[in-house]
Design a protein around this motif. Sequence first.
Motif, PDB file in Angstrom:
ATOM      1  N   PRO A   1     -14.957  74.784  80.825  1.00 50.76           N
ATOM      2  CA  PRO A   1     -13.560  74.449  81.166  1.00 50.76           C
ATOM      3  C   PRO A   1     -13.135  74.957  82.545  1.00 50.76           C
ATOM      4  CG  PRO A   1     -13.698  75.243  78.911  1.00 50.76           C
ATOM      5  CD  PRO A   1     -15.060  75.451  79.521  1.00 50.76           C
ATOM      6  N   LYS A   2     -13.592  76.172  82.921  1.00 52.62           N
ATOM      7  CA  LYS A   2     -13.194  76.715  84.238  1.00 52.62           C
ATOM      8  C   LYS A   2     -13.732  75.853  85.374  1.00 52.62           C
ATOM      9  CE  LYS A   2     -12.697  80.979  85.281  1.00 52.62           C
ATOM     10  NZ  LYS A   2     -12.927  82.382  85.618  1.00 52.62           N
ATOM     11  N   TYR A   3     -14.987  75.382  85.255  1.00 51.66           N
ATOM     12  CA  TYR A   3     -15.518  74.538  86.326  1.00 51.66           C
ATOM     13  C   TYR A   3     -14.877  73.159  86.285  1.00 51.66           C
ATOM     14  CZ  TYR A   3     -18.334  72.107  89.649  1.00 51.66           C
ATOM     15  OH  TYR A   3     -18.717  71.367  90.743  1.00 51.66           O
ATOM     16  N   ARG A   4     -14.710  72.598  85.096  1.00 53.79           N
ATOM     17  CA  ARG A   4     -14.097  71.267  84.970  1.00 53.79           C
ATOM     18  C   ARG A   4     -12.684  71.246  85.548  1.00 53.79           C
ATOM     19  NH1 ARG A   4     -17.312  66.851  83.493  1.00 53.79           N
ATOM     20  NH2 ARG A   4     -19.274  67.818  82.942  1.00 53.79           N
ATOM     21  N   GLU A   5     -12.025  72.387  85.512  1.00 51.59           N
ATOM     22  CA  GLU A   5     -10.670  72.485  86.050  1.00 51.59           C
ATOM     23  C   GLU A   5     -10.643  72.299  87.569  1.00 51.59           C
ATOM     24  OE1 GLU A   5      -7.593  76.148  86.451  1.00 51.59           O
ATOM     25  OE2 GLU A   5      -8.388  75.783  84.433  1.00 51.59           O
ATOM     26  N   ILE A   6     -11.655  72.814  88.279  1.00 50.60           N
ATOM     27  CA  ILE A   6     -11.650  72.701  89.747  1.00 50.60           C
ATOM     28  C   ILE A   6     -12.482  71.530  90.266  1.00 50.60           C
ATOM     29  CG2 ILE A   6     -11.178  75.161  90.051  1.00 50.60           C
ATOM     30  CD1 ILE A   6     -14.149  75.473  90.924  1.00 50.60           C
ATOM     31  N   MET A   7     -13.277  70.913  89.419  1.00 45.82           N
ATOM     32  CA  MET A   7     -14.133  69.804  89.851  1.00 45.82           C
ATOM     33  C   MET A   7     -13.363  68.667  90.537  1.00 45.82           C
ATOM     34  SD  MET A   7     -16.788  67.453  87.685  1.00 45.82           S
ATOM     35  CE  MET A   7     -17.517  68.810  86.836  1.00 45.82           C
ATOM     36  N   PRO A   8     -12.179  68.282  90.065  1.00 49.92           N
ATOM     37  CA  PRO A   8     -11.443  67.205  90.739  1.00 49.92           C
ATOM     38  C   PRO A   8     -11.144  67.499  92.211  1.00 49.92           C
ATOM     39  CG  PRO A   8     -10.525  67.576  88.560  1.00 49.92           C
ATOM     40  CD  PRO A   8     -11.508  68.693  88.813  1.00 49.92           C
ATOM     41  N   ILE A   9     -11.021  68.781  92.561  1.00 46.22           N
ATOM     42  CA  ILE A   9     -10.788  69.131  93.968  1.00 46.22           C
ATOM     43  C   ILE A   9     -11.986  68.689  94.804  1.00 46.22           C
ATOM     44  CG2 ILE A   9     -10.431  71.024  95.600  1.00 46.22           C
ATOM     45  CD1 ILE A   9      -9.161  72.598  93.234  1.00 46.22           C
ATOM     46  N   ARG A  10     -13.204  68.971  94.303  1.00 37.05           N
ATOM     47  CA  ARG A  10     -14.417  68.541  95.022  1.00 37.05           C
ATOM     48  C   ARG A  10     -14.470  67.019  95.103  1.00 37.05           C
ATOM     49  NH1 ARG A  10     -19.281  67.008  93.153  1.00 37.05           N
ATOM     50  NH2 ARG A  10     -19.007  67.957  91.115  1.00 37.05           N
ATOM     51  N   HIS A  11     -14.146  66.353  94.013  1.00 37.46           N
ATOM     52  CA  HIS A  11     -14.183  64.889  94.010  1.00 37.46           C
ATOM     53  C   HIS A  11     -13.212  64.279  95.024  1.00 37.46           C
ATOM     54  CE1 HIS A  11     -15.913  64.839  89.666  1.00 37.46           C
ATOM     55  NE2 HIS A  11     -16.838  65.058  90.573  1.00 37.46           N
ATOM     56  N   ARG A  12     -12.044  64.901  95.182  1.00 37.60           N
ATOM     57  CA  ARG A  12     -11.050  64.395  96.146  1.00 37.60           C
ATOM     58  C   ARG A  12     -11.421  64.724  97.583  1.00 37.60           C
ATOM     59  NH1 ARG A  12      -7.366  66.639  92.418  1.00 37.60           N
ATOM     60  NH2 ARG A  12      -7.132  68.471  93.768  1.00 37.60           N
ATOM     61  N   SER A  13     -12.170  65.808  97.790  1.00 36.14           N
ATOM     62  CA  SER A  13     -12.397  66.334  99.144  1.00 36.14           C
ATOM     63  C   SER A  13     -13.765  66.055  99.730  1.00 36.14           C
ATOM     64  CB  SER A  13     -12.172  67.855  99.139  1.00 36.14           C
ATOM     65  OG  SER A  13     -10.895  68.154  98.657  1.00 36.14           O
ATOM     66  N   ALA A  14     -14.640  65.394  98.953  1.00 32.75           N
ATOM     67  CA  ALA A  14     -15.998  65.160  99.443  1.00 32.75           C
ATOM     68  C   ALA A  14     -16.641  63.987  98.721  1.00 32.75           C
ATOM     69  CB  ALA A  14     -16.841  66.417  99.237  1.00 32.75           C
ATOM     70  N   LYS A  15     -17.611  63.403  99.380  1.00 28.44           N
ATOM     71  CA  LYS A  15     -18.509  62.429  98.749  1.00 28.44           C
ATOM     72  C   LYS A  15     -19.754  63.229  98.379  1.00 28.44           C
ATOM     73  CE  LYS A  15     -17.086  58.700 101.787  1.00 28.44           C
ATOM     74  NZ  LYS A  15     -17.540  57.801 102.854  1.00 28.44           N
ATOM     75  N   SER A  16     -20.198  63.119  97.135  1.00 27.03           N
ATOM     76  CA  SER A  16     -21.319  63.983  96.753  1.00 27.03           C
ATOM     77  C   SER A  16     -22.283  63.321  95.778  1.00 27.03           C
ATOM     78  CB  SER A  16     -20.787  65.282  96.141  1.00 27.03           C
ATOM     79  OG  SER A  16     -20.017  65.023  94.993  1.00 27.03           O
ATOM     80  N   ARG A  17     -23.485  63.874  95.788  1.00 27.40           N
ATOM     81  CA  ARG A  17     -24.516  63.588  94.784  1.00 27.40           C
ATOM     82  C   ARG A  17     -24.878  64.950  94.219  1.00 27.40           C
ATOM     83  NH1 ARG A  17     -29.212  59.768  96.311  1.00 27.40           N
ATOM     84  NH2 ARG A  17     -30.166  61.775  96.679  1.00 27.40           N
ATOM     85  N   VAL A  18     -24.906  65.067  92.898  1.00 26.11           N
ATOM     86  CA  VAL A  18     -25.102  66.366  92.248  1.00 26.11           C
ATOM     87  C   VAL A  18     -26.223  66.241  91.219  1.00 26.11           C
ATOM     88  CG1 VAL A  18     -23.976  68.090  90.785  1.00 26.11           C
ATOM     89  CG2 VAL A  18     -22.688  66.979  92.604  1.00 26.11           C
ATOM     90  N   PHE A  19     -27.097  67.260  91.191  1.00 27.37           N
ATOM     91  CA  PHE A  19     -28.242  67.282  90.289  1.00 27.37           C
ATOM     92  C   PHE A  19     -28.406  68.670  89.688  1.00 27.37           C
ATOM     93  CE2 PHE A  19     -29.096  64.835  94.098  1.00 27.37           C
ATOM     94  CZ  PHE A  19     -29.439  63.585  93.604  1.00 27.37           C
ATOM     95  N   ILE A  20     -29.014  68.725  88.515  1.00 29.29           N
ATOM     96  CA  ILE A  20     -29.549  69.984  87.991  1.00 29.29           C
ATOM     97  C   ILE A  20     -31.045  69.725  87.832  1.00 29.29           C
ATOM     98  CG2 ILE A  20     -29.622  71.659  86.117  1.00 29.29           C
ATOM     99  CD1 ILE A  20     -26.724  70.968  85.505  1.00 29.29           C
ATOM    100  N   VAL A  21     -31.853  70.573  88.447  1.00 30.59           N
ATOM    101  CA  VAL A  21     -33.299  70.396  88.467  1.00 30.59           C
ATOM    102  C   VAL A  21     -33.959  71.616  87.850  1.00 30.59           C
ATOM    103  CG1 VAL A  21     -35.306  70.039  89.953  1.00 30.59           C
ATOM    104  CG2 VAL A  21     -33.092  69.075  90.602  1.00 30.59           C
ATOM    105  N   GLU A  22     -34.912  71.373  86.942  1.00 32.22           N
ATOM    106  CA  GLU A  22     -35.646  72.469  86.340  1.00 32.22           C
ATOM    107  C   GLU A  22     -36.688  72.989  87.322  1.00 32.22           C
ATOM    108  OE1 GLU A  22     -36.848  73.014  81.907  1.00 32.22           O
ATOM    109  OE2 GLU A  22     -38.437  71.873  82.892  1.00 32.22           O
ATOM    110  N   GLY A  23     -36.759  74.308  87.452  1.00 38.97           N
ATOM    111  CA  GLY A  23     -37.717  74.933  88.353  1.00 38.97           C
ATOM    112  C   GLY A  23     -39.035  75.233  87.652  1.00 38.97           C
ATOM    113  N   VAL A  24     -39.808  76.101  88.238  1.00 35.97           N
ATOM    114  CA  VAL A  24     -41.112  76.485  87.710  1.00 35.97           C
ATOM    115  C   VAL A  24     -40.982  77.879  87.092  1.00 35.97           C
ATOM    116  CG1 VAL A  24     -43.510  76.971  88.336  1.00 35.97           C
ATOM    117  CG2 VAL A  24     -42.274  75.118  89.482  1.00 35.97           C
ATOM    118  N   ALA A  25     -41.472  78.017  85.852  1.00 38.65           N
ATOM    119  CA  ALA A  25     -41.421  79.315  85.187  1.00 38.65           C
ATOM    120  C   ALA A  25     -42.325  80.303  85.908  1.00 38.65           C
ATOM    121  CB  ALA A  25     -41.864  79.181  83.735  1.00 38.65           C
ATOM    122  N   LYS A  26     -41.911  81.545  85.930  1.00 36.21           N
ATOM    123  CA  LYS A  26     -42.688  82.585  86.599  1.00 36.21           C
ATOM    124  C   LYS A  26     -43.831  83.047  85.723  1.00 36.21           C
ATOM    125  CE  LYS A  26     -38.870  84.246  89.324  1.00 36.21           C
ATOM    126  NZ  LYS A  26     -38.016  85.304  89.668  1.00 36.21           N
TER     127      LYS A  26
END
Length: 130
Positions: A105-130
């Motif tokens: 909820p805390k991130y979803r609350e501020i996300m619209p600010i990013r949407h209004r202020s920038a054009k973006s592509r967003v990803f979550i990528v899995e890394g390599v386990a140590k």
Amino acid sequence: MKTKRSLLLAVLAGTSIGALPAMSLYAQAASAAKPPAFYISEFELTDAEGIRPYSAAVESTFAPFGGRYVVRGGKVTSLEGEPTKRIVMIAFPSMEQAQAWYDSPKYREIMPIRHRSAKSRVFIVEGVAK
């Protein structure tokens, strides 16, 4: 001579047998370790003033999920293709924690600010386990 040989074999066998549980525990711990995850955002600012509230608040939303900045803007040198304007990368301990932050909820609350202020592509990528 046979006694020494028997004693040596017994010591080797005991050492090997004793090492098996330790190796098994190590293998279990290694397989249980989750790979890290990275939130990656490529974006171009369209409203530098409008993004300020987002920039001021975003770190406080991902820190409780174990997130930390790896890249936050900075110089981009394109080696192939068109360079992106700006990149942000946030490391998380796992995909689950990265997704939980993104859905929080805390991130979803501020996300619209990013949407209004920038054009973006967003990803979550899995890394390599140590």
